[in-house]
Scaffold this motif. Structure first.
Motif, PDB file in Angstrom:
ATOM      1  N   LEU A 135       1.075  -0.805   0.243  1.00 42.45           N
ATOM      2  CA  LEU A 135       0.094  -0.061  -0.179  1.00 42.45           C
ATOM      3  C   LEU A 135       1.059   1.287   0.163  1.00 42.45           C
ATOM      4  CD1 LEU A 135      -3.014  -0.486   2.813  1.00 42.45           C
ATOM      5  CD2 LEU A 135      -2.712  -0.082  -0.183  1.00 42.45           C
ATOM      6  N   LEU A 136       2.028   1.403   1.113  1.00 44.51           N
ATOM      7  CA  LEU A 136       2.754   2.515   0.567  1.00 44.51           C
ATOM      8  C   LEU A 136       3.394   2.872  -0.653  1.00 44.51           C
ATOM      9  CD1 LEU A 136       4.541   2.213   4.695  1.00 44.51           C
ATOM     10  CD2 LEU A 136       2.531   3.710   3.269  1.00 44.51           C
ATOM     11  N   GLU A 137       3.854   1.410  -1.412  1.00 39.26           N
ATOM     12  CA  GLU A 137       4.219   1.541  -2.902  1.00 39.26           C
ATOM     13  C   GLU A 137       3.427   1.890  -3.641  1.00 39.26           C
ATOM     14  OE1 GLU A 137       5.584  -2.015  -3.173  1.00 39.26           O
ATOM     15  OE2 GLU A 137       7.481  -2.238  -2.192  1.00 39.26           O
ATOM     16  N   ARG A 138       2.162   2.183  -3.542  1.00 35.79           N
ATOM     17  CA  ARG A 138       0.600   2.384  -4.467  1.00 35.79           C
ATOM     18  C   ARG A 138       0.899   3.762  -3.860  1.00 35.79           C
ATOM     19  NH1 ARG A 138      -5.334   0.523  -4.517  1.00 35.79           N
ATOM     20  NH2 ARG A 138      -6.220   1.788  -6.554  1.00 35.79           N
ATOM     21  N   VAL A 139       0.485   4.578  -2.783  1.00 36.29           N
ATOM     22  CA  VAL A 139       0.800   5.980  -2.547  1.00 36.29           C
ATOM     23  C   VAL A 139       1.931   6.447  -2.814  1.00 36.29           C
ATOM     24  CG1 VAL A 139      -1.187   5.421  -1.155  1.00 36.29           C
ATOM     25  CG2 VAL A 139       1.236   5.716  -0.057  1.00 36.29           C
ATOM     26  N   GLY A 140       2.497   5.999  -2.476  1.00 41.93           N
ATOM     27  CA  GLY A 140       4.253   7.121  -3.581  1.00 41.93           C
ATOM     28  C   GLY A 140       5.046   6.837  -2.428  1.00 41.93           C
ATOM     29  N   LEU A 141       5.225   5.949  -1.435  1.00 42.27           N
ATOM     30  CA  LEU A 141       5.804   6.241  -0.111  1.00 42.27           C
ATOM     31  C   LEU A 141       6.529   3.971   0.497  1.00 42.27           C
ATOM     32  CD1 LEU A 141       3.206   7.850   2.382  1.00 42.27           C
ATOM     33  CD2 LEU A 141       5.103   9.038   1.050  1.00 42.27           C
ATOM     34  N   GLY A 142       6.615   4.190  -0.966  1.00 43.96           N
ATOM     35  CA  GLY A 142       7.777   2.608  -0.743  1.00 43.96           C
ATOM     36  C   GLY A 142       8.940   2.959  -0.213  1.00 43.96           C
ATOM     37  N   ARG A 143       9.830   3.924  -0.352  1.00 47.12           N
ATOM     38  CA  ARG A 143      10.890   4.397   0.996  1.00 47.12           C
ATOM     39  C   ARG A 143      10.838   4.908   1.744  1.00 47.12           C
ATOM     40  NH1 ARG A 143      14.506   5.487  -4.706  1.00 47.12           N
ATOM     41  NH2 ARG A 143      13.714   3.634  -6.215  1.00 47.12           N
ATOM     42  N   ALA A 144       9.577   5.066   2.705  1.00 44.06           N
ATOM     43  CA  ALA A 144       9.336   5.924   3.661  1.00 44.06           C
ATOM     44  C   ALA A 144       9.376   5.123   5.200  1.00 44.06           C
ATOM     45  CB  ALA A 144       8.352   7.027   3.387  1.00 44.06           C
ATOM     46  N   GLY A 145       8.769   3.824   4.836  1.00 43.07           N
ATOM     47  CA  GLY A 145       8.277   3.062   5.771  1.00 43.07           C
ATOM     48  C   GLY A 145       9.058   2.537   6.787  1.00 43.07           C
ATOM     49  N   GLU A 146      10.685   3.144   7.174  1.00 40.38           N
ATOM     50  CA  GLU A 146      11.306   2.987   8.098  1.00 40.38           C
ATOM     51  C   GLU A 146      11.464   4.210   9.117  1.00 40.38           C
ATOM     52  OE1 GLU A 146      11.510   0.061   9.872  1.00 40.38           O
ATOM     53  OE2 GLU A 146      10.492  -0.336   7.760  1.00 40.38           O
ATOM     54  N   GLN A 147      10.508   5.566   8.003  1.00 39.39           N
ATOM     55  CA  GLN A 147      10.659   7.063   8.560  1.00 39.39           C
ATOM     56  C   GLN A 147       9.705   6.925  10.096  1.00 39.39           C
ATOM     57  OE1 GLN A 147      10.623  10.074   5.457  1.00 39.39           O
ATOM     58  NE2 GLN A 147      12.123   8.570   4.529  1.00 39.39           N
ATOM     59  N   GLU A 148      10.400   7.834  10.601  1.00 36.61           N
ATOM     60  CA  GLU A 148       8.683   9.025  11.906  1.00 36.61           C
ATOM     61  C   GLU A 148       8.042   9.256  11.022  1.00 36.61           C
ATOM     62  OE1 GLU A 148      10.027  11.866  15.541  1.00 36.61           O
ATOM     63  OE2 GLU A 148      10.000   9.342  15.640  1.00 36.61           O
ATOM     64  N   ALA A 149       7.198   9.081  11.202  1.00 34.87           N
ATOM     65  CA  ALA A 149       5.328   9.355  10.582  1.00 34.87           C
ATOM     66  C   ALA A 149       5.339  10.810  10.199  1.00 34.87           C
ATOM     67  CB  ALA A 149       4.215   8.933  10.876  1.00 34.87           C
ATOM     68  N   GLY A 150       6.160  10.852  11.488  1.00 33.16           N
ATOM     69  CA  GLY A 150       6.170  12.887  12.150  1.00 33.16           C
ATOM     70  C   GLY A 150       7.040  13.758  11.377  1.00 33.16           C
ATOM     71  N   ASN A 151       7.270  12.740  10.006  1.00 35.56           N
ATOM     72  CA  ASN A 151       8.914  13.682  10.117  1.00 35.56           C
ATOM     73  C   ASN A 151       8.525  13.865   7.998  1.00 35.56           C
ATOM     74  OD1 ASN A 151      10.795  13.778  11.506  1.00 35.56           O
ATOM     75  ND2 ASN A 151      11.601  12.123  11.343  1.00 35.56           N
ATOM     76  N   LEU A 152       7.012  13.287   7.772  1.00 39.34           N
ATOM     77  CA  LEU A 152       6.155  13.594   6.615  1.00 39.34           C
ATOM     78  C   LEU A 152       5.922  14.552   6.342  1.00 39.34           C
ATOM     79  CD1 LEU A 152       5.365   9.872   6.161  1.00 39.34           C
ATOM     80  CD2 LEU A 152       7.262   9.939   5.076  1.00 39.34           C
ATOM     81  N   SER A 153       5.831  14.969   5.315  1.00 40.47           N
ATOM     82  CA  SER A 153       5.267  16.261   4.739  1.00 40.47           C
ATOM     83  C   SER A 153       3.771  16.035   4.599  1.00 40.47           C
ATOM     84  CB  SER A 153       5.764  16.427   2.877  1.00 40.47           C
ATOM     85  OG  SER A 153       5.202  15.882   1.664  1.00 40.47           O
TER      86      SER A 153
END
Length: 259
Positions: A135-153
């Motif tokens: 699902l993360l890959e589908r929404v363009g976040l496939g490489r962000a899985g291990e990041q803390e969510a609070g750091n996302l735009s």
């Protein structure tokens, strides 16, 4: 047959009528947008459909079943999922953990197996992790899985919330201002994602203030003003409706959206 039917929904708060006698229906794969000025009752309508509020009048039917006032978790198991106007993200958890949480929301009766760390529990965890990653890959976040969510735009957080809602495998997906606070690029990404999900047969009910986006992707539009439905129809019809122009769009904005 309609997948979602809203029949005469209404509610009052302290004697003040917030929504009155709103009806519409949705078919699989259809994108229906609910628009109107601030205070028109859009989110209140969403809250009644999704079980957050108990309607004072009217009914909600999901695939022919009366689900009026049913709690959100039971509606989710029947295929109705939603996002919220204010992000409901676990900021301190990783992006992948947030997506996995969507899978756990539909599980029940596995507490003992989880406590004992039985093979069945481990298998479910692996299936959830693999599904969440897809699902993360589908929404363009496939490489962000291990990041803390609070750091996302902000736009990425919006897409993460949609991914978590999709983990529930909805037949009806309610999106409350999915592009709010997003820049043009982020809005376009969400626009494409919504169209892709609808193309798979998911009925999408959308509240959104970006009129260009609404007019571009909607099959049908319902317009509220002071809690009442004042118009509905396809984008071209709604954009030319004089009541809609007077209540919300404004002559120039309507013309720009239509063009």
């Amino acid at each position: 047959m309609s997948l979602l039917q809203v029949e005469g929904l209404g509610i009052e708060f302290g004697g003040v009528r917030a929504v009155h006698d709103v009806s519409f229906a949705m078919k699989p794969g259809e994108i229906v947008s609910v628009i109107g000025p601030n205070g028109a009752g859009k989110t209140t309508l969403f809250n009644m459909i999704s079980g957050v509020y108990l309607p004072g009048s009217g009914r909600v039917k999901l695939d022919g079943e009366d689900v009026t006032g049913m709690s959100p978790h039971l509606l989710a198991r029947r295929g109705l999922s939603r996002t919220f106007q204010n992000l409901q993200i676990f900021q301190q958890m990783t992006v992948l953990e947030n997506a996995i949480a969507g899978y756990h929301l539909q599980e029940s009766g596995h507490l003992l197996a989880d406590l004992l760390n039985l093979p069945s529990s481990r298998r479910r965890a692996q299936v959830a992790r693999e599904g969440a990653q897809k699902l993360l890959e589908r929404v363009g976040l496939g490489r962000a899985g291990e990041q803390e969510a609070g750091n996302l735009s902000y736009g990425a957080l919006k897409r993460l919330e949609i991914a978590r809602a999709l983990a529930l495998k909805p037949r009806v997906l309610l999106l409350d201002e999915p592009a709010a606070g997003c820049n043009a690029v982020e809005t376009e990404e969400i626009d494409h994602l919504i169209a892709e999900v609808a193309a798979e047969g998911v009925a999408i009910l959308l509240v959104e203030h970006d009129m260009k986006m609404v007019m571009r992707i909607s099959n049908h539009i319902v317009v509220l003003d002071h809690g009442e439905k004042i118009a509905e129809g396809d984008p071209a019809t709604v954009s030319r409706n004089p009541d809609v122009i007077a209540a919300y769009l404004g002559t120039q904005e309507a013309a720009d959206a239509d063009g």
